[in-house]
Scaffold this motif. Sequence first.
Motif, mmCIF file in Angstrom:
data_model
loop_
_atom_site.group_PDB
_atom_site.id
_atom_site.type_symbol
_atom_site.label_atom_id
_atom_site.label_comp_id
_atom_site.label_asym_id
_atom_site.label_seq_id
_atom_site.Cartn_x
_atom_site.Cartn_y
_atom_site.Cartn_z
ATOM 1 N N UNK A 34 5.683 4.507 5.228
ATOM 2 C CA UNK A 34 5.414 5.240 6.451
ATOM 3 C C UNK A 34 3.909 5.506 6.620
ATOM 4 N N UNK A 35 3.211 6.005 5.572
ATOM 5 C CA UNK A 35 1.767 6.250 5.720
ATOM 6 C C UNK A 35 0.961 4.975 6.022
ATOM 7 N N UNK A 36 1.342 3.852 5.397
ATOM 8 C CA UNK A 36 0.611 2.608 5.637
ATOM 9 C C UNK A 36 0.782 2.166 7.092
ATOM 10 N N UNK A 37 2.012 2.232 7.609
ATOM 11 C CA UNK A 37 2.234 1.871 9.014
ATOM 12 C C UNK A 37 1.448 2.795 9.940
ATOM 13 N N UNK A 38 1.390 4.063 9.601
ATOM 14 C CA UNK A 38 0.624 5.018 10.398
ATOM 15 C C UNK A 38 -0.852 4.625 10.419
ATOM 16 N N UNK A 39 -1.377 4.214 9.276
ATOM 17 C CA UNK A 39 -2.780 3.799 9.207
ATOM 18 C C UNK A 39 -3.020 2.535 10.023
ATOM 19 N N UNK A 40 -2.071 1.615 10.013
ATOM 20 C CA UNK A 40 -2.201 0.408 10.833
ATOM 21 C C UNK A 40 -2.224 0.792 12.306
ATOM 22 N N UNK A 41 -1.301 1.660 12.711
ATOM 23 C CA UNK A 41 -1.240 2.082 14.111
ATOM 24 C C UNK A 41 -2.496 2.826 14.557
#
Length: 146
Positions: free
Chosen positions: A49-56
Amino acid sequence: MPDMPGPWGEAQREAWEAQREHLGAFIRERRKQANLSLRQLAELTSLSNPYLSQIERGLHQPSVRVLRAISDALNLSAETLLTQAGLIDAIAGATDTRAGDAAAADEPSVPETEQAIRADRRLSEDQKSALIVVYRSMLGQPESAT
């Protein structure tokens, strides 16, 4: 810039950062259109979840593998996300420049290799696109890096 090693000028760095932000906004918009929470997308992609948030938020440039997982989860073609990430257009521009140099040096031309990849019936369209992007990125590297 930690995500982009190498000697980058400020203008190039800013362009890549803007591209990452654009990609992140595109992924966020598509996720919302699909009525998926960030947590649901994380489950579908097997990414955190945190990695996807950083990508977004445009803080990380995802790999081709990550873009493929996201494209599958959002029912998009991998080529669409690669284009949004600036990988297809940026690499194609570098390849076009080098194609003239290659012809002058009697090196094999890029289109023959790409035609062979595109003609291989064992590969899916997404696999073909990914291979061509990787192939073009290798051509864009300095000669001393090989």
